[in-house]
Every structure is written in structure tokens, then in C-alpha cells.
Design a protein around this motif. Structure first.
Motif, PDB file in Angstrom:
ATOM      1  N   GLY A 194       0.403 -11.203  -9.977  1.00  4.99           N
ATOM      2  CA  GLY A 194      -0.550 -10.781 -11.018  1.00  4.99           C
ATOM      3  C   GLY A 194      -1.579  -9.798 -10.517  1.00  4.99           C
ATOM      4  N   LYS A 195      -1.615  -9.573  -9.196  1.00  4.96           N
ATOM      5  CA  LYS A 195      -2.578  -8.614  -8.635  1.00  4.96           C
ATOM      6  C   LYS A 195      -1.937  -7.218  -8.570  1.00  4.96           C
ATOM      7  CE  LYS A 195      -5.788 -11.666  -7.426  1.00  4.96           C
ATOM      8  NZ  LYS A 195      -5.113 -12.934  -7.760  1.00  4.96           N
ATOM      9  N   LYS A 196      -2.796  -6.190  -8.537  1.00  2.00           N
ATOM     10  CA  LYS A 196      -2.301  -4.828  -8.442  1.00  2.00           C
ATOM     11  C   LYS A 196      -2.238  -4.377  -6.990  1.00  2.00           C
ATOM     12  CE  LYS A 196      -3.744  -3.127 -12.988  1.00  2.00           C
ATOM     13  NZ  LYS A 196      -2.375  -2.850 -13.459  1.00  2.00           N
ATOM     14  N   VAL A 197      -1.150  -3.698  -6.650  1.00  2.00           N
ATOM     15  CA  VAL A 197      -1.024  -3.076  -5.332  1.00  2.00           C
ATOM     16  C   VAL A 197      -0.776  -1.589  -5.542  1.00  2.00           C
ATOM     17  CG1 VAL A 197      -0.101  -5.154  -4.205  1.00  2.00           C
ATOM     18  CG2 VAL A 197       1.476  -3.511  -5.229  1.00  2.00           C
ATOM     19  N   LYS A 198      -1.229  -0.798  -4.589  1.00  2.00           N
ATOM     20  CA  LYS A 198      -1.008   0.648  -4.680  1.00  2.00           C
ATOM     21  C   LYS A 198       0.324   0.982  -4.020  1.00  2.00           C
ATOM     22  CE  LYS A 198      -3.056   5.143  -3.601  1.00  2.00           C
ATOM     23  NZ  LYS A 198      -4.155   5.864  -2.938  1.00  2.00           N
ATOM     24  N   VAL A 199       1.153   1.755  -4.747  1.00  2.00           N
ATOM     25  CA  VAL A 199       2.461   2.185  -4.223  1.00  2.00           C
ATOM     26  C   VAL A 199       2.409   3.679  -3.996  1.00  2.00           C
ATOM     27  CG1 VAL A 199       4.939   2.256  -4.637  1.00  2.00           C
ATOM     28  CG2 VAL A 199       3.578   0.368  -5.544  1.00  2.00           C
ATOM     29  N   THR A 200       2.679   4.115  -2.784  1.00  2.00           N
ATOM     30  CA  THR A 200       2.685   5.541  -2.440  1.00  2.00           C
ATOM     31  C   THR A 200       4.085   5.916  -1.961  1.00  2.00           C
ATOM     32  OG1 THR A 200       0.370   5.380  -1.759  1.00  2.00           O
ATOM     33  CG2 THR A 200       1.616   7.320  -1.033  1.00  2.00           C
ATOM     34  N   ILE A 201       4.653   6.979  -2.614  1.00  2.00           N
ATOM     35  CA  ILE A 201       6.050   7.352  -2.320  1.00  2.00           C
ATOM     36  C   ILE A 201       6.134   8.847  -2.034  1.00  2.00           C
ATOM     37  CG2 ILE A 201       8.423   7.377  -3.169  1.00  2.00           C
ATOM     38  CD1 ILE A 201       7.606   5.185  -5.155  1.00  2.00           C
ATOM     39  N   PRO A 202       6.612   9.260  -0.861  1.00  2.00           N
ATOM     40  CA  PRO A 202       6.845  10.684  -0.609  1.00  2.00           C
ATOM     41  C   PRO A 202       8.169  11.104  -1.241  1.00  2.00           C
ATOM     42  CG  PRO A 202       7.352   9.409   1.355  1.00  2.00           C
ATOM     43  CD  PRO A 202       6.827   8.432   0.329  1.00  2.00           C
ATOM     44  N   TRP A 203       8.179  12.244  -1.961  1.00  2.00           N
ATOM     45  CA  TRP A 203       9.414  12.707  -2.598  1.00  2.00           C
ATOM     46  C   TRP A 203       9.389  14.232  -2.648  1.00  2.00           C
ATOM     47  CZ3 TRP A 203      13.774  10.909  -2.396  1.00  2.00           C
ATOM     48  CH2 TRP A 203      14.806  11.126  -3.324  1.00  2.00           C
ATOM     49  N   ILE A 204      10.216  14.858  -3.467  1.00  2.00           N
ATOM     50  CA  ILE A 204      10.293  16.318  -3.546  1.00  2.00           C
ATOM     51  C   ILE A 204      10.180  16.753  -5.010  1.00  2.00           C
ATOM     52  CG2 ILE A 204      11.690  16.602  -1.464  1.00  2.00           C
ATOM     53  CD1 ILE A 204      14.146  16.864  -3.300  1.00  2.00           C
ATOM     54  N   ASP A 205       9.763  18.009  -5.177  1.00  2.00           N
ATOM     55  CA  ASP A 205       9.730  18.540  -6.533  1.00  2.00           C
ATOM     56  C   ASP A 205      11.010  19.327  -6.807  1.00  2.00           C
ATOM     57  OD1 ASP A 205       9.509  20.975  -5.252  1.00  2.00           O
ATOM     58  OD2 ASP A 205       7.356  21.216  -5.679  1.00  2.00           O
ATOM     59  N   LYS A 206      11.049  20.020  -7.948  1.00  2.00           N
ATOM     60  CA  LYS A 206      12.271  20.720  -8.336  1.00  2.00           C
ATOM     61  C   LYS A 206      12.583  21.906  -7.432  1.00  2.00           C
ATOM     62  CE  LYS A 206      12.113  19.330 -13.177  1.00  2.00           C
ATOM     63  NZ  LYS A 206      12.053  19.774 -14.599  1.00  2.00           N
ATOM     64  N   ASN A 207      11.584  22.342  -6.680  1.00  2.00           N
ATOM     65  CA  ASN A 207      11.793  23.444  -5.727  1.00  2.00           C
ATOM     66  C   ASN A 207      12.089  22.923  -4.318  1.00  2.00           C
ATOM     67  OD1 ASN A 207      11.286  25.502  -7.673  1.00  2.00           O
ATOM     68  ND2 ASN A 207       9.085  25.032  -7.497  1.00  2.00           N
ATOM     69  N   ASN A 208      12.285  21.631  -4.249  1.00  2.00           N
ATOM     70  CA  ASN A 208      12.604  20.968  -2.970  1.00  2.00           C
ATOM     71  C   ASN A 208      11.430  20.974  -1.999  1.00  2.00           C
ATOM     72  OD1 ASN A 208      14.420  19.433  -1.510  1.00  2.00           O
ATOM     73  ND2 ASN A 208      15.351  21.188  -0.454  1.00  2.00           N
ATOM     74  N   HIS A 209      10.207  21.021  -2.580  1.00  2.00           N
ATOM     75  CA  HIS A 209       9.004  20.925  -1.755  1.00  2.00           C
ATOM     76  C   HIS A 209       8.520  19.474  -1.761  1.00  2.00           C
ATOM     77  CE1 HIS A 209       8.310  25.430  -2.769  1.00  2.00           C
ATOM     78  NE2 HIS A 209       9.038  25.289  -1.657  1.00  2.00           N
ATOM     79  N   PRO A 210       7.937  19.019  -0.666  1.00  2.00           N
ATOM     80  CA  PRO A 210       7.480  17.626  -0.624  1.00  2.00           C
ATOM     81  C   PRO A 210       6.263  17.393  -1.524  1.00  2.00           C
ATOM     82  CG  PRO A 210       6.861  18.790   1.392  1.00  2.00           C
ATOM     83  CD  PRO A 210       7.755  19.721   0.621  1.00  2.00           C
ATOM     84  N   VAL A 211       6.258  16.274  -2.190  1.00  3.60           N
ATOM     85  CA  VAL A 211       5.122  15.825  -2.990  1.00  3.60           C
ATOM     86  C   VAL A 211       4.910  14.342  -2.712  1.00  3.60           C
ATOM     87  CG1 VAL A 211       5.479  17.527  -4.825  1.00  3.60           C
ATOM     88  CG2 VAL A 211       6.587  15.297  -4.970  1.00  3.60           C
ATOM     89  N   GLN A 212       3.762  13.844  -3.147  1.00  2.00           N
ATOM     90  CA  GLN A 212       3.469  12.432  -2.942  1.00  2.00           C
ATOM     91  C   GLN A 212       3.080  11.807  -4.271  1.00  2.00           C
ATOM     92  OE1 GLN A 212       1.753  10.811   0.790  1.00  2.00           O
ATOM     93  NE2 GLN A 212      -0.032  10.406  -0.465  1.00  2.00           N
ATOM     94  N   ALA A 213       3.833  10.759  -4.643  1.00  3.75           N
ATOM     95  CA  ALA A 213       3.551  10.068  -5.902  1.00  3.75           C
ATOM     96  C   ALA A 213       2.917   8.723  -5.591  1.00  3.75           C
ATOM     97  CB  ALA A 213       4.842   9.880  -6.681  1.00  3.75           C
ATOM     98  N   SER A 214       1.951   8.333  -6.435  1.00  2.74           N
ATOM     99  CA  SER A 214       1.313   7.033  -6.205  1.00  2.74           C
ATOM    100  C   SER A 214       0.829   6.465  -7.529  1.00  2.74           C
ATOM    101  CB  SER A 214       0.150   7.158  -5.223  1.00  2.74           C
ATOM    102  OG  SER A 214      -0.879   7.974  -5.749  1.00  2.74           O
ATOM    103  N   ALA A 215       0.758   5.144  -7.540  1.00  2.62           N
ATOM    104  CA  ALA A 215       0.262   4.451  -8.732  1.00  2.62           C
ATOM    105  C   ALA A 215      -0.036   3.014  -8.352  1.00  2.62           C
ATOM    106  CB  ALA A 215       1.307   4.506  -9.838  1.00  2.62           C
ATOM    107  N   GLU A 216      -0.899   2.399  -9.176  1.00  2.00           N
ATOM    108  CA  GLU A 216      -1.164   0.980  -8.977  1.00  2.00           C
ATOM    109  C   GLU A 216      -0.299   0.184  -9.946  1.00  2.00           C
ATOM    110  OE1 GLU A 216      -5.272  -0.013  -9.163  1.00  2.00           O
ATOM    111  OE2 GLU A 216      -5.684   0.802  -7.154  1.00  2.00           O
ATOM    112  N   LEU A 217       0.462  -0.755  -9.378  1.00  3.02           N
ATOM    113  CA  LEU A 217       1.398  -1.551 -10.167  1.00  3.02           C
ATOM    114  C   LEU A 217       1.108  -3.027  -9.956  1.00  3.02           C
ATOM    115  CD1 LEU A 217       4.708   0.379  -9.288  1.00  3.02           C
ATOM    116  CD2 LEU A 217       3.166   0.762 -11.236  1.00  3.02           C
TER     117      LEU A 217
END
Length: 660
Positions: free
Chosen positions: A421-444
Motif C-alpha cells: 500500500g506504500k508508494k515506491v519510486k521506480v526509475t527505468i533507463p530506456w531509449i527514445d525513438k531516435n535511439n537516444h537514452p532517456v530516463q523514465a520514473s514514477a511513483e507506484l
């Protein structure tokens, strides 16, 4: 008409090229009911003549006829039949088989008759009672006096109801009292209508018979009839000779093995240890395979097919495809699917549901001041087994399922459940449509715990949540795997095969992995490791085989005289070979039984210890392992005995009988 006829018998021995004549033109006729004494000094050819009459000596010139039939001494089978059905032997040195009691010594001859087991036992007992040994039936030869041993030899000679009894110096080792008793028995045998031929150098013994044949320097010096032959009107028992059965050979082998059990027990123990090691390693391999299968099945739905992008566009084996996936991990853009490709899979026959999804190679979980770096987060699909969630429930929008080990790392062993029931922050390294690295994150919100155990940590969100998280970071939101659920578990392999064969613009773009594929790959490596370990353990079986070979050669040497006795009684070369291979096979079977006891004891002990650690029986000995062990023991012991058994069967019976 004479029952036994000898015509122009010549026999010589050679020392190099020098010839030493022993018999020089012997002509003799014998009738049933006669008690004939062959009288002569040592070296005069008496024993050689007896060996020819008895069908033991095959290298001579002349003719021997029995009951009008010419014996061809070049035909070994005919001589075996002749000795088995016509001849009974009595020896000066008794020639009893030491590891058999006196009843079994008589049964050696009776085992080559048409009587059933009860009749054989009754006849052996009756004959021993007739010669005055009714109170000694359980004794072995080494527990008897010389006179008693000779009586056993007489009973054995009479057992199969032969027409001719050959007695070679039957009283040579006896005192006067026993000599008289033995001669009276021989006279009674002749009076019952049999031909008794005795070899002796004693005039007193010769005078007891109905006829004396004097032999000197290989020639008949004199042939004197003392009294007429006995009448042959006495009714004979209906006993017919037959070849020795395999069961009788195995029984004799078992008796000898039992007699020398403690000496052979070391051989059995050594062989059993080798078999035990092979059996145990096979059981460990089975247990590891079963454990892996249990772990995978506890996390993955067996009806699921995981579809990944085949970036080569070429058809390839499943193993090659998995290697390609590992190489493509450095460039995730090669693994994306288009919406059209997802829709195409929905049309495959037998498919129940198609779910696009994301598998991301790394991520970080943060809670308060703690961070937990992990590998492989993915979207929740039907690919997960129903019992993957140990606590809580599967994730919905803005929710996440994490592994119990991750929850403990973010909190503590005692308080990790408070994370529900508690929220944790999730951080995920991924790529965009140009194949450049991006970082996605959210509290779930944490809504459940999984327990990946030895298989590794499990973390999952639903597809909508992951898509929203990646969109917010302007990352590429195309699916990089597709979960295909198959209606019928029996059709999973065929659906996977069909998917692998699909083409887009002439290219094979789809690779399919099933639970069975994963298990096959893992089990292959485990099997290789098990085979290597079992092969190393199997080296001890080679040593055991060598020990059995040495033991069998020793047995042949020790039992040389016994081999001669058995051959004189009518056993074939085949029977002698089988006698020794049977004993070796019995050693193998006892070794297999002992190895099974050791292996099951080790299995129980190891499983008891390991179950507390992994909650699984890591040693699993199957019926197939047991069958393999028994068969291996039989094959190894049989092969090990072949050369010694061959040597035993090729021994000259005359030489074998004269062995010390």
C-alpha cells in the motif's frame, strides 16, 4: 553281443618330435554284467585306455563302439552325449566338489537327466543311503573319511543310471576294510546288469571281478575270465540323459558364490561403490532438473508462448535464437514490434489471447532513503503463473508487484510487509525513438510480493502503467515482447513452431520461446554435467570389471579339477562357460542390490539435509536409474567373465582332472 568294443587302438605321446607309444593295437570286447579288472603296472597305459573308453581322450587311432554305434572321437558333441548317458566315473582321489554337500555332489550328475527336482532329490538321497551314508547327508566332502568319500563318488557315478562304470584305482587310497566294502558295492553294480571296468595294479583287487585283462607296455598280455558275467535281467530305472539346463548352472554358481561369500564380498563392495556413485549422480541430476522445472513452472504459465523479435530475418534454431537475443540486448531498438505484427499473432490458430508488453533490462526502486538496483522489470501478462503473487494481488493501473527480497532490502526482514500500500519510486533507463537514452520514473503503489527465490527477483506493472511511464519520458513505447496465451497446453509447441515460421515481407521476424524450450535448454546443461560426473564415477566400474576378471581367473585356477569332473560327467563347453559367467553375473546382481541400498540411504540423508535449505528433494532416483544400474551391473560382470569362462571351457578334461 558285446556292449563295448575296442578295435586296434593306438595312442602315442610326443615330446618334441620324439614319439612315445602308450597303446599298441588294443582289441577288447566287454559285455554288460561284467566286472572287468584292467591289471598292470604304472605307466603301462591303463589310465590312457580308460580315458579313451570314457570318451575323454579324443586323440588316438582305432575304433570304439558302444551298443553297436561307432563313436566319432572328432565330434565333441557326440562324446559329451556319450559320457552323459553311458559312462559313470569313480576315481582313486574321489574327485568330489568341495563347496557342495554330498547330496549336491550326486545331484551334479542328476541335473543332466529327465527327472524333476523332487525325483532328483529322492534318488540322490536313496543312493547315498544304499552306500551307507544316510546319516551324513548334510556334510561336505572335507567332513568325511576316505571310505565315505569313495561311497559318495560311487553314488554319483550311479546317479544317472549309466550302462558303464569306470573305476580308476577305486581302492588305492583305502584301508583293507573299506577296500572290501567298495569292491562288494562294485560287484553288486555289475550284478545289476552294468559293465564295471576297474583299473588297478593290485592282484587281490583284480581277483574280485569276473575277468582280468593284463596290460603291459601298451599291449594285452593276458585276458582271463574268472567267472561268467552276471545276468542282465534286472529292471533299470527309467532315467534319460539330457543337456544341463541354465537354471542348474546358475544354482551351482550360486552355491560356489555362497561358499566363498566373504572373499567375494570385497569384489561386490568395490563394484557396488562404482554403481552407487553413478546412481547418486544421476539422482542428483534428476533432482536438479525437477527443481528447475518446479521453479520455472511456479513463475511461468505453461500455456504461454513468449514472442521476441528475430532481428536477423532468417529462420534459425531455438538455441541460436536465444543467443541472438543476448547479442541484441545492447541495441534494444532491434527488438521492437509494430502494432500490425501484434495483430497478426491474434489470427494464429489456437491462440486465446495476445498481450504486447515491455521487458526492460534494469531499474531502480527507491523508498525513503533506500535504493535497490535490480535487473528485468516487465509488464504483467498471462505468462506469469497463477501462484506468482505470494502476498497481495497482481498490479493494476499505477501499481507495482515487487519481489519479497526487494521489499526486505528496502525495509527489513520483519517489517517488509508494511510496504504493501506504500508508494515506491521506480526509475527505468530506456531509449527514445531516435535511439537516444532517456530516463523514465514514477511513483507506484506496491500491491503485492512475489518470491522469485533462486530464479531471481520479480517485478511487474501492467501494460497501461508502463506505457504511461515511458510516454511521460518521451521514450519509445513500442512493445519489445508479445505474450501469446494458447488455449490447449498440448498445442503450445505447435503454436510456437507456427509463429517461428511466419514471414513479414519475406523475412522471419518472430522468435518464440516456451516453458518447454527454457527447460530443455537448462536441462541439457544439467544433463551434460550429470553425465560428466557419472562418467568420472564410472571409472571405478572399469576397476571393478578388472577385479571381476582377476577373480574369475583365480576361480578357474582353483576349480580346474572341478571343471574336469563336470566335463567327465557330460557337461559341454557351453555349460562350463555358463557356470563362470553365471557366477560373475550373480556378483554383479549382488553389487547392484548393495548399490541401491547405499544410494537410497544417501538419497534419504541428503534430501533430509537439503530440504531445510531449498524446500525440495534434490536427489531423485527414478525407476529408470534403477533399471540402468541393474542392467549395467549385469553387462559389466558378464563381459568381465567372458575371457576367464572361455579359458575354463577350453581346458582339456584329462589335464583338468589331474590338477592338484
Amino acid at each position: 553281443m558285446a556292449f563295448l568294443e575296442l578295435h586296434n587302438i593306438h595312442k602315442s605321446y610326443f615330446l618334441g618330435k620324439e614319439e612315445f607309444p602308450v597303446l599298441n593295437g588294443i582289441d577288447l570286447d566287454f559285455e554288460l554284467g561284467e566286472f572287468v579288472s584292467i591289471l598292470g603296472e604304472s605307466g603301462g597305459g591303463k589310465s590312457t585306455l580308460m580315458n579313451i573308453i570314457g570318451g575323454l581322450d579324443r586323440n588316438f587311432d582305432g575304433e570304439v563302439r558302444a551298443d553297436g554305434q561307432l563313436l566319432d572321437h572328432k565330434k565333441e558333441k557326440q562324446l559329451d552325449d556319450y559320457r552323459r548317458g553311458t559312462i559313470g566315473y569313480i576315481y582313486q582321489s574321489y574327485n568330489l566338489i568341495s563347496h557342495l554337500n554330498i547330496v549336491d555332489n550326486v545331484l551334479v550328475s542328476l541335473n543332466m537327466t529327465n527327472l524333476n527336482n523332487r525325483q532328483k532329490k529322492e534318488r540322490a538321497t536313496d543312493l547315498l543311503k544304499q552306500v551307507g551314508l544316510g546319516d551324513q547327508l548334510k556334510k561336505h566332502p572335507n567332513q568325511l573319511s576316505g571310505g565315505q568319500k569313495q561311497r559318495v563318488a560311487i553314488a554319483r557315478a550311479l546317479a544317472s543310471n549309466p550302462r558303464v562304470i569306470i573305476a580308476d584305482e577305486p581302492t588305492g587310497a583305502l584301508d583293507s576294510k573299506n577296500t572290501t566294502e567298495v569292491l562288494e558295492i562294485l560287484e553288486n553294480i555289475a550284478a545289476e546288469g552294468k559293465l564295471v571296468i576297474t583299473v588297478t595294479h593290485s592282484q587281490d583287487v583284480a581277483n574280485y571281478g569276473t575277468r582280468i585283462v593284463r596290460l603291459a607296455d601298451g599291449k594285452i598280455e593276458d585276458d582271463t575270465r574268472l567267472k561268467p558275467a552276471f545276468a542282465t535281467t534286472v529292471e533299470q530305472p527309467d532315467i534319460k540323459p539330457k543337456v544341463l539346463s541354465a537354471g542348474a548352472s546358475y544354482k551351482n554358481a550360486f552355491q560356489h558364490l555362497s561358499y566363498n561369500f566373504w572373499r567375494n564380498s570385497l569384489i561386490m563392495l568395490g563394484t557396488a561403490i562404482g554403481l552407487f556413485a553413478v546412481l547418486l549422480f544421476s539422482g542428483i541430476g534428476n533432482g536438479v532438473n525437477a527443481f528447475i522445472q518446479d521453479q520455472i513452472n511456479s513463475m511461468i504459465n505453461p500455456n504461454s508462448v513468449t514472442v521476441m523479435k528475430n532481428s536477423t530475418g532468417k529462420k534459425m534454431s531455438n538455441t541460436a535464437f536465444q543467443q541472438q537475443l543476448a547479442q541484441s540486448s545492447s541495441d534494444p531498438s532491434k527488438l521492437f514490434f509494430t502494432p500490425q505484427q501484434v495483430q497478426r499473432l491474434e489470427k494464429v490458430k489456437g491462440v486465446d489471447q495476445v498481450e504486447p508488453g515491455y521487458q526492460l533490462s534494469s531499474y531502480t526502486l527507491s523508498y525513503k532513503d533506500k535504493n535497490q538496483n535490480s535487473a528485468n522489470i516487465q509488464t504483467w501478462t498471462k505468462a506469469f503463473a497463477s501462484d506468482t503473487v505470494k502476498t497481495g494481488h497482481a498490479p493494476k493501473n499505477d501499481q507495482i508487484l515487487i519481489d519479497k527480497s526487494q521489499a526486505i532490502a528496502l525495509t527489513s526482514q520483519k517489517t517488509y510487509k508494511q510496504l504493501l500500500g506504500k508508494k515506491v519510486k521506480v526509475t527505468i533507463p530506456w531509449i527514445d525513438k531516435n535511439n537516444h537514452p532517456v530516463q523514465a520514473s514514477a511513483e507506484l503503489t506496491v500491491v503485492g510480493f512475489a518470491n522469485g527465490g533462486q530464479a531471481g527477483a520479480i517485478a511487474a506493472t501492467n501494460y497501461s502503467t508502463m506505457n504511461h511511464l515511458l510516454s511521460a519520458a518521451k521514450a519509445d513505447t513500442r512493445a519489445n515482447f508479445i505474450s501469446v496465451n494458447v488455449k490447449d497446453a498440448n498445442k503450445v509447441k505447435s503454436v510456437a513452431t507456427h509463429i517461428r515460421g511466419l514471414k513479414d515481407n519475406g523475412k522471419y521476424n518472430y522468435g518464440a520461446i516456451t516453458v518447454g524450450d527454457i527447460l530443455d535448454t537448462v536441462n541439457q546443461y544439467v544433463s551434460i554435467a550429470s553425465i560428466v560426473l557419472a562418467a568420472i564415477a564410472g571409472i571405478s566400474l572399469i576397476v571393478s570389471a578388472l577385479m571381476i576378471i582377476v577373480t574369475m581367473y583365480m576361480s578357474v585356477s582353483e576349480r580346474t579339477k572341478e571343471i574336469g569332473i563336470l566335463r567327465a560327467l557330460g557337461e559341454r563347453k557351453k555349460d562350463i562357460r555358463r557356470l563362470f559367467t553365471a557366477e560373475s553375473v550373480l556378483i554383479g546382481l549382488f553389487s547392484a542390490a548393495l548399490s541401491l541400498i547405499l544410494a537410497y540411504a544417501a538419497m534419504l540423508g541428503l534430501n533430509h539435509v537439503l530440504y531445510g535449505i531449498v524446500k525440495f528433494n534434490m536427489v531423485q532416483i527414478t525407476p529408470g536409474n534403477v533399471i540402468f544400474t541393474v542392467v549395467a551391473a549385469i553387462v559389466i560382470s558378464f563381459i568381465a567373465a567372458l575371457l576367464p569362462a572361455r579359458k575354463a571351457s577350453r581346458l582339456n578334461p584329462i589335464d583338468a582332472l589331474s590338477a592338484d
